[in-house]
Every structure is written in structure tokens, then in C-alpha cells.
Design a protein around this motif. Structure first.
Motif, PDB file in Angstrom:
ATOM      1  N   LEU A 202       0.920  -1.285   0.044  1.00 17.62           N
ATOM      2  CA  LEU A 202      -0.011   0.047  -0.072  1.00 17.62           C
ATOM      3  C   LEU A 202       0.879   1.192   0.009  1.00 17.62           C
ATOM      4  CD1 LEU A 202      -2.842  -0.959   2.496  1.00 17.62           C
ATOM      5  CD2 LEU A 202      -2.956  -1.050  -0.022  1.00 17.62           C
ATOM      6  N   LEU A 203       1.948   1.177   0.663  1.00 24.67           N
ATOM      7  CA  LEU A 203       2.843   2.592   0.953  1.00 24.67           C
ATOM      8  C   LEU A 203       3.645   2.690  -0.334  1.00 24.67           C
ATOM      9  CD1 LEU A 203       4.203   4.719   2.692  1.00 24.67           C
ATOM     10  CD2 LEU A 203       5.826   2.966   3.084  1.00 24.67           C
ATOM     11  N   GLY A 204       3.917   1.403  -1.070  1.00 23.01           N
ATOM     12  CA  GLY A 204       4.558   1.611  -2.200  1.00 23.01           C
ATOM     13  C   GLY A 204       3.703   2.193  -3.329  1.00 23.01           C
ATOM     14  N   VAL A 205       2.609   1.546  -3.630  1.00 22.03           N
ATOM     15  CA  VAL A 205       1.452   1.911  -4.569  1.00 22.03           C
ATOM     16  C   VAL A 205       1.181   3.459  -4.295  1.00 22.03           C
ATOM     17  CG1 VAL A 205      -0.663   1.415  -5.538  1.00 22.03           C
ATOM     18  CG2 VAL A 205       0.982  -0.397  -4.834  1.00 22.03           C
ATOM     19  N   GLY A 206       1.116   3.844  -3.068  1.00 19.65           N
ATOM     20  CA  GLY A 206       0.599   5.044  -2.739  1.00 19.65           C
ATOM     21  C   GLY A 206       1.626   5.878  -3.287  1.00 19.65           C
ATOM     22  N   ILE A 207       2.862   5.935  -3.312  1.00 20.76           N
ATOM     23  CA  ILE A 207       4.067   6.766  -3.656  1.00 20.76           C
ATOM     24  C   ILE A 207       3.821   6.790  -5.391  1.00 20.76           C
ATOM     25  CG2 ILE A 207       6.302   7.028  -3.735  1.00 20.76           C
ATOM     26  CD1 ILE A 207       6.583   5.952  -1.045  1.00 20.76           C
ATOM     27  N   GLY A 208       3.870   5.509  -5.956  1.00 22.25           N
ATOM     28  CA  GLY A 208       3.536   5.428  -7.262  1.00 22.25           C
ATOM     29  C   GLY A 208       2.474   6.140  -7.875  1.00 22.25           C
ATOM     30  N   SER A 209       1.443   6.224  -6.974  1.00 20.68           N
ATOM     31  CA  SER A 209       0.141   6.844  -7.980  1.00 20.68           C
ATOM     32  C   SER A 209       0.205   8.275  -8.090  1.00 20.68           C
ATOM     33  CB  SER A 209      -1.089   6.375  -6.969  1.00 20.68           C
ATOM     34  OG  SER A 209      -1.022   7.058  -5.459  1.00 20.68           O
ATOM     35  N   VAL A 210       1.131   8.858  -6.794  1.00 19.82           N
ATOM     36  CA  VAL A 210       0.996  10.355  -6.667  1.00 19.82           C
ATOM     37  C   VAL A 210       2.213  10.628  -8.037  1.00 19.82           C
ATOM     38  CG1 VAL A 210       2.167  12.167  -5.487  1.00 19.82           C
ATOM     39  CG2 VAL A 210       0.510  10.606  -4.292  1.00 19.82           C
ATOM     40  N   ILE A 211       3.198   9.850  -8.069  1.00 18.07           N
ATOM     41  CA  ILE A 211       4.268  10.254  -9.212  1.00 18.07           C
ATOM     42  C   ILE A 211       3.593  10.195 -10.265  1.00 18.07           C
ATOM     43  CG2 ILE A 211       6.237   9.550 -10.148  1.00 18.07           C
ATOM     44  CD1 ILE A 211       7.304   8.488  -7.349  1.00 18.07           C
ATOM     45  N   HIS A 212       2.925   9.133 -10.458  1.00 16.23           N
ATOM     46  CA  HIS A 212       2.301   8.967 -11.916  1.00 16.23           C
ATOM     47  C   HIS A 212       1.453   9.915 -12.385  1.00 16.23           C
ATOM     48  CE1 HIS A 212       0.620   6.056 -15.017  1.00 16.23           C
ATOM     49  NE2 HIS A 212      -0.529   6.655 -14.822  1.00 16.23           N
ATOM     50  N   ASN A 213       0.599  10.453 -11.549  1.00 15.74           N
ATOM     51  CA  ASN A 213      -0.312  11.462 -11.900  1.00 15.74           C
ATOM     52  C   ASN A 213       0.127  13.013 -11.763  1.00 15.74           C
ATOM     53  OD1 ASN A 213      -3.318   9.977 -12.283  1.00 15.74           O
ATOM     54  ND2 ASN A 213      -2.199   8.722 -10.788  1.00 15.74           N
ATOM     55  N   TYR A 214       1.216  13.188 -11.123  1.00 12.74           N
ATOM     56  CA  TYR A 214       1.569  14.492 -10.812  1.00 12.74           C
ATOM     57  C   TYR A 214       2.830  14.974 -11.369  1.00 12.74           C
ATOM     58  CZ  TYR A 214      -2.494  15.607  -7.678  1.00 12.74           C
ATOM     59  OH  TYR A 214      -3.474  15.833  -6.954  1.00 12.74           O
ATOM     60  N   VAL A 215       3.690  13.990 -12.220  1.00 16.60           N
ATOM     61  CA  VAL A 215       4.850  14.651 -12.821  1.00 16.60           C
ATOM     62  C   VAL A 215       4.269  14.659 -14.297  1.00 16.60           C
ATOM     63  CG1 VAL A 215       7.012  13.731 -13.399  1.00 16.60           C
ATOM     64  CG2 VAL A 215       6.047  13.226 -11.187  1.00 16.60           C
ATOM     65  N   PRO A 216       4.388  15.602 -14.999  1.00 13.33           N
ATOM     66  CA  PRO A 216       3.931  15.876 -16.206  1.00 13.33           C
ATOM     67  C   PRO A 216       5.049  15.527 -17.315  1.00 13.33           C
ATOM     68  CG  PRO A 216       4.517  18.132 -15.385  1.00 13.33           C
ATOM     69  CD  PRO A 216       4.394  16.705 -14.147  1.00 13.33           C
ATOM     70  N   GLU A 217       4.586  14.895 -18.149  1.00 12.74           N
ATOM     71  CA  GLU A 217       5.507  14.299 -19.591  1.00 12.74           C
ATOM     72  C   GLU A 217       6.393  15.450 -19.798  1.00 12.74           C
ATOM     73  OE1 GLU A 217       4.561  13.379 -24.011  1.00 12.74           O
ATOM     74  OE2 GLU A 217       3.410  12.162 -22.522  1.00 12.74           O
ATOM     75  N   GLU A 218       5.806  16.869 -20.099  1.00 15.35           N
ATOM     76  CA  GLU A 218       6.536  17.904 -20.684  1.00 15.35           C
ATOM     77  C   GLU A 218       7.741  18.218 -19.991  1.00 15.35           C
ATOM     78  OE1 GLU A 218       3.489  17.854 -19.956  1.00 15.35           O
ATOM     79  OE2 GLU A 218       2.531  17.759 -21.933  1.00 15.35           O
ATOM     80  N   THR A 219       7.562  18.129 -18.507  1.00 10.78           N
ATOM     81  CA  THR A 219       8.799  18.498 -17.662  1.00 10.78           C
ATOM     82  C   THR A 219       9.896  17.480 -17.862  1.00 10.78           C
ATOM     83  OG1 THR A 219       7.279  19.101 -15.938  1.00 10.78           O
ATOM     84  CG2 THR A 219       9.451  18.607 -15.331  1.00 10.78           C
ATOM     85  N   ILE A 220       9.382  16.351 -18.163  1.00 11.55           N
ATOM     86  CA  ILE A 220      10.584  15.300 -18.142  1.00 11.55           C
ATOM     87  C   ILE A 220      11.492  15.635 -19.568  1.00 11.55           C
ATOM     88  CG2 ILE A 220      11.093  12.676 -18.680  1.00 11.55           C
ATOM     89  CD1 ILE A 220       8.580  12.338 -16.950  1.00 11.55           C
TER      90      ILE A 220
END
Length: 323
Positions: A202-220
Motif C-alpha cells: 500500500l505504501l509503495g503503490v501510494g507513492i507510485g500513484s502520486v508520481i504517476h499522476n503529478y509528474v508531467p511528461e513535458e517536464t521530463i
């Protein structure tokens, strides 16, 4: 079916559209948490059942005698399993429980999220058969070589005691009378390990869900495109914290390539995202000490960076017309 139920829960219970950013976090968290925990339980139960038929010492002895071939077989098996980095962990733990050497189990853990059948289909459509074939071969080679290196470093002392059974002889000498007893053995083993891991999932997936939805592709893209010869290690390092299956990250790699990012740089980002992630590290923390996680991530990262540079050198040979 599960995805539809999660979409309904996200909207009806939490009041967010699955297409909104926060709704996406909730949706991602619920779906991956349920999927990984169920997979964790099911796979450990199945492998526990199979283990009741197998002599652990014979398996360990055969793989040890085969040396690097054991890593190759584990890597090939990983290439046909459709799992992400976190979903591969249940089989990784089961391999350890059987007594398979640590380096061989790492070959599976590295290759499994890097290569699978739906990834190959997607890459064929975007990049063509030459790049796809070379990618598959390089993924297997990364798994084999990284596993061999890790296996020769004597890292077993960094495994957490209590998660994986150390009393191999006792387990092997048990007598299983009938199918029901064997099934119960697998189920009980699944219960034991799942109880120890579920909070970390749960902790790992929680971190992943935030990163997945809040890190924009354009920034990368903006970061990677401005770093010249250092783009490969930077893309790899940026990919490590991300979380997602390799098939889900292919479209991002395609966009990066379309916008002028070298092929090897785009694929290095994709490979790092698929093979390594913070959520994976969090879940693995329950099974191994930080030193082993750091070494595992370090060796795999170096292998991906080398592969990325190789793809850049061979880009002219594997030239793809603008996608």
C-alpha cells in the motif's frame, strides 16, 4: 471488470472523476493495490503448492551447476511474464523460498517488467521489428549479466530474516498426503507472507500513484532534451522514481523520440521506469536491507545506461522514419 468497479468507487464513493488528477491518484492506488495484493497471495499459494512436489536441494543444486545458465533461464522466464516491477516481487520471493540463488532470482526480477508480450506488440507498432528485437535481446542480457554480477557479490547476508524460510531441510522433509494438504500448505504460506508485505504494498503503490499522476511528461522532456551527452544517465535517473508498466510507458518514449530525444535516451527512460521504481524499493524493503536494495538498483541502473548509449550509437542502423 476490476477497472470498472474502481472507476465507480472513485466517482461514487470518493466523489472524483477518474479523469481528474486527484481522481487518477485514487483510481491508480485502488486498482494497483488490489491487483498486486491479490497477485501476491495467488502466486505464492500456487508456487507453494508446486513446491510441495519439488526437492528444494535438487532445484538449487541443478541451477548452481548450470551457473550462468540458471540466470538465462530465469531471465527468459521473466520475459514471458506480464508483470510490472512490483507485481514481479511475489515470484521473486517464492524463488528465494525454494532455495534458488539470489543472483538468479534477481535475473527474473529485472527482466520480468522489462519484457512481455504486450510490450513487444506495442513496440512493433511504433518502432518496427529491428528495434523491438534488439530491445528484447538487450533486456534479457541486462537481466542475465546483472544477476550474475549480483550473485557473485555474496549479498545473501542482506536479506531480512523471517520473511524467507531459512530452515530448508525441514521444509523439504515434510510429507504431503494428498492434494488438499498441498493446497493448504500453499495457502498458509501465502497468508504468512502477505501479512508481512501488505502494508508495504500500500505504501509503495501510494507513492507510485502520486508520481504517476503529478509528474508531467513535458517536464521530463524539457529536462532530458537539454543535457546533451549526459541525457542517457539523466533519463535513467529520472525514470527510476517513476512507476508504471513498460507497456504504459511506451507512448511516452515514443513522444520523446518524436520530439528529437535520441532513441537510446528515450528507451533508457522507459527501461528504468519499468525495471526500477520507488514503490518497488519500498516493497522490497520488507525482504532485504537497504544496502542490498541500493546495490540492486545501482547495478541495474548502470546496465540500463550502457544499453541506452549503445542504442544511441546504433540509431542510424535501426533508423525509424518519423513516428
Amino acid at each position: 471488470m476490476l477497472q470498472r468497479l474502481i472507476n465507480w468507487l472513485t466517482f461514487s464513493v470518493f466523489g472524483f472523476s477518474p479523469d481528474s488528477r486527484l481522481g487518477g491518484v485514487i483510481n491508480f492506488f485502488l486498482y494497483d493495490s488490489i491487483k498486486i495484493i491479490l497477485l501476491l497471495f495467488f502466486m505464492i499459494a500456487v508456487i507453494g503448492f508446486i513446491r510441495s512436489f519439488i526437492s528444494q536441494n535438487k532445484v538449487k543444486s541443478w541451477i548452481t551447476k548450470k551457473k550462468a545458465f540458471g540466470n538465462l533461464f530465469a531471465s527468459l522466464f521473466g520475459s514471458i511474464t506480464p508483470f510490472c516491477s512490483c507485481s514481479s516481487i511475489p515470484i521473486f520471493l517464492s524463488f528465494l523460498e525454494v532455495g534458488i540463488p539470489l543472483g538468479v532470482t534477481f535475473s527474473f526480477l529485472i527482466t520480468s517488467p522489462l519484457i512481455n508480450e504486450y510490450l513487444v506488440i506495442i513496440m512493433l507498432g511504433f518502432f518496427g521489428w529491428k528495434i523491438t528485437l534488439f530491445y528484447v535481446l538487450s533486456g534479457i542480457i541486462i537481466g542475465v549479466l546483472s544477476g550474475v554480477v549480483l550473485g557473485r557479490m555474496g549479498l545473501e547476508k542482506y536479506l531480512i530474516k523471517g520473511l524467507v524460510s531459512e530452515d530448508k531441510q525441514v521444509v523439504e522433509q515434510r510429507v504431503y498426503n494428498g492434494v488438499k494438504v498441498r493446497i493448504l500448505f500453499g495457502v498458509n504460506e501465502a497468508k504468512s507472507i502477505t501479512k508481512k508485505l501488505w502494508i508495504w504494498v500500500l505504501l509503495g503503490v501510494g507513492i507510485g500513484s502520486v508520481i504517476h499522476n503529478y509528474v508531467p511528461e513535458e517536464t521530463i522532456h524539457s529536462i532530458i532534451s537539454k543535457t546533451g551527452p549526459f541525457s542517457v544517465p539523466l533519463a535513467t535517473i529520472l525514470g527510476v522514481p517513476m512507476y508504471g508498466s513498460c507497456a504504459a510507458i511506451v507512448p511516452i518514449a515514443v513522444v520523446l523520440f518524436r520530439k528529437g530525444v535520441p532513441l537510446g535516451t528515450a528507451l533508457a527512460f522507459m527501461m528504468a521506469t519499468a525495471a526500477l521504481s520507488f514503490p518497488e524499493a519500498v516493497i522490497l524493503r520488507r525482504a532485504m536491507k537497504l544496502q542490498l536494495i541500493a546495490i540492486f538498483f545501482g547495478v541495474t541502473t548502470v546496465a540500463i545506461i550502457i544499453t541506452g548509449y549503445l542504442f544511441n550509437l546504433l540509431q542510424a542502423i535501426f533508423y525509424v522514419e518519423k513516428l
